[in-house]
Enzyme design. Structure first.
Site, mmCIF file in Angstrom:
data_model
loop_
_atom_site.group_PDB
_atom_site.id
_atom_site.type_symbol
_atom_site.label_atom_id
_atom_site.label_comp_id
_atom_site.label_asym_id
_atom_site.label_seq_id
_atom_site.Cartn_x
_atom_site.Cartn_y
_atom_site.Cartn_z
ATOM 1 N N ASP A 13 -13.137 -23.357 -29.308
ATOM 2 C CA ASP A 13 -11.684 -23.548 -29.373
ATOM 3 C C ASP A 13 -11.338 -24.794 -28.569
ATOM 4 O O ASP A 13 -12.164 -25.319 -27.815
ATOM 5 C CB ASP A 13 -10.981 -22.311 -28.782
ATOM 6 C CG ASP A 13 -9.465 -22.466 -28.787
ATOM 7 O OD1 ASP A 13 -8.913 -22.868 -29.829
ATOM 8 O OD2 ASP A 13 -8.812 -22.228 -27.745
ATOM 9 N N SER A 14 -10.075 -25.235 -28.693
ATOM 10 C CA SER A 14 -9.618 -26.359 -27.896
ATOM 11 C C SER A 14 -9.543 -25.985 -26.409
ATOM 12 O O SER A 14 -9.499 -26.866 -25.560
ATOM 13 C CB SER A 14 -8.237 -26.786 -28.378
ATOM 14 O OG SER A 14 -7.366 -25.670 -28.372
ATOM 15 N N CYS A 76 -10.267 -21.926 -33.270
ATOM 16 C CA CYS A 76 -9.024 -22.686 -33.172
ATOM 17 C C CYS A 76 -8.433 -22.892 -34.574
ATOM 18 O O CYS A 76 -9.113 -23.414 -35.466
ATOM 19 C CB CYS A 76 -9.344 -24.032 -32.532
ATOM 20 S SG CYS A 76 -7.953 -25.135 -32.409
ATOM 21 N N GLU A 156 0.653 -20.418 -21.636
ATOM 22 C CA GLU A 156 -0.184 -20.977 -20.574
ATOM 23 C C GLU A 156 0.562 -21.071 -19.243
ATOM 24 O O GLU A 156 -0.053 -21.227 -18.196
ATOM 25 C CB GLU A 156 -0.763 -22.325 -21.011
ATOM 26 C CG GLU A 156 -1.695 -22.099 -22.199
ATOM 27 C CD GLU A 156 -2.686 -23.189 -22.461
ATOM 28 O OE1 GLU A 156 -2.558 -24.275 -21.877
ATOM 29 O OE2 GLU A 156 -3.608 -22.948 -23.284
ATOM 30 N N CYS A 188 -2.221 -19.149 -34.799
ATOM 31 C CA CYS A 188 -2.615 -19.923 -33.616
ATOM 32 C C CYS A 188 -3.246 -18.949 -32.626
ATOM 33 O O CYS A 188 -2.807 -17.805 -32.514
ATOM 34 C CB CYS A 188 -1.384 -20.589 -32.999
ATOM 35 S SG CYS A 188 -1.711 -21.392 -31.413
ATOM 36 N N HIS A 190 -3.033 -18.556 -29.519
ATOM 37 C CA HIS A 190 -2.216 -18.007 -28.437
ATOM 38 C C HIS A 190 -1.192 -16.967 -28.896
ATOM 39 O O HIS A 190 -0.661 -16.223 -28.082
ATOM 40 C CB HIS A 190 -1.438 -19.132 -27.757
ATOM 41 C CG HIS A 190 -2.281 -20.062 -26.944
ATOM 42 N ND1 HIS A 190 -3.363 -20.736 -27.470
ATOM 43 C CD2 HIS A 190 -2.210 -20.425 -25.633
ATOM 44 C CE1 HIS A 190 -3.906 -21.492 -26.523
ATOM 45 N NE2 HIS A 190 -3.219 -21.312 -25.403
HETATM 46 N N1 DGL Z 1 -6.155 -23.411 -30.205
HETATM 47 C C1 DGL Z 1 -5.020 -24.066 -30.795
HETATM 48 C C2 DGL Z 1 -4.774 -23.453 -32.189
HETATM 49 O O1 DGL Z 1 -5.116 -22.321 -32.454
HETATM 50 C C3 DGL Z 1 -3.781 -23.944 -29.939
HETATM 51 C C4 DGL Z 1 -3.852 -24.754 -28.677
HETATM 52 C C5 DGL Z 1 -3.945 -26.247 -28.947
HETATM 53 O O2 DGL Z 1 -2.970 -26.851 -29.428
HETATM 54 O O3 DGL Z 1 -4.999 -26.790 -28.719
HETATM 55 O O4 DGL Z 1 -4.239 -24.111 -33.048
#
Ligand code: DGL
Length: 268
Positions: A13-14, A76, A156, A188, A190
């Protein structure tokens, strides 16, 4: 030599958000070892271009290949939207994204054929959900998409149930309420953390937490390819790697993963 089935599943993931996906996979497949990579030095991905996301994803894939994983889950949504097809073409192991399982679950749930999806700016502008829905055969659906860029920083900043989050959710989701959707994909990493708030604003609408559908898809593919871990008694090990300082990742991993985990720094 170690059997392929005994090798770990790679998840990336990011940043920390993909731990929602890791958590569901751990629940579904508790005996599997997991290697998680969070690109904390370059987060967020949600406002970056296709070229940049593909480049980052490939660098992480190389890291995963060097750790000898048997499969990779692109947890992600933004990375799945832009780079999944490219990664699937370029690597000899199964690569699973989060878009298709989410769409499949929404199709299963929706009665009136009106589905909503929310995600980062990049995910929504990629139209990955529209394309996936158009690819699936059978009944046609109407899809209503909205980006919700403030949701990630709200989570966050640990404002999960704060008034300000309700206000923001009201503002973002009001247009979707007007469309009479009966199902909403949380597109997403989160957003499952905001399920309570989103559920209150979208009363009566079914929420799709793609992480559960992804975990089932991972099991299906491992089973199909004879790659399920043979360790039926032992709980799988989970090791996290991050591209920035591990401290803040550890701090957040409690909210997303709900278990203690080893975190190390990795240079790509
Ligand atoms: N992990 C990213 C997503 O699911 C969200 C956080 C980011 O913007 O990196 O799109």
């Amino acid at each position: 030599m170690r059997a392929i089935s005994a090798k770990p599943i790679g998840i990336f993931d990011s940043g920390v958000g993909g731990l929602t996906v890791a958590r569901s996979i751990r629940k579904e497949l508790p005996n599997e070892d997991i290697i998680y990579f969070g690109d904390t030095a370059r987060v967020p991905y949600g406002n970056k271009s296709r070229e940049t996301i593909i480049r980052f994803s490939k660098e992480i894939m190389e890291f995963m290949m060097s750790r000898k994983v048997k499969m990779v889950v692109v947890a992600c949504n933004t990375a799945s939207s832009f780079s999944l097809a490219n990664l699937q073409r370029s690597y000899p192991i199964p690569v699973v994204g989060v878009i298709k399982p989410g769409v499949k679950e929404a199709r299963r749930l929706s009665r009136n054929g009106k589905v909503g999806v929310i995600g980062t700016k990049s995910t929504i502008s990629s139209r990955a959900y529209e394309k996936e829905l158009a690819r699936s055969a059978g009944r046609s659906y109407s899809l209503y998409a909205r980006s919700c860029p403030l949701f990630v920083p709200l989570v966050e900043n640990k404002l999960v149930r704060d008034q300000v989050t309700y206000r923001v959710a009201e503002k973002y989701l009001k247009p979707l309420r007007g469309k009479k959707i009966d199902t909403l994909i949380l597109g997403c990493t989160h957003y499952p953390i905001l399920k309570t708030v989103i559920g209150k604003v979208m009363k009566g609408v079914m929420l799709v937490d793609s992480s559960l559908a992804v975990a089932k898809e991972v099991r299906r593919i491992l089973q199909r390819d004879g790659l399920l871990s043979g360790h039926v008694k032992k709980r799988g090990k989970m090791t996290c790697f991050v591209s920035d300082d591990p401290g803040s990742f550890r701090d957040f991993s409690g909210i997303f993963l709900k278990e203690k985990t080893r975190v190390k720094k990795a240079v790509l």
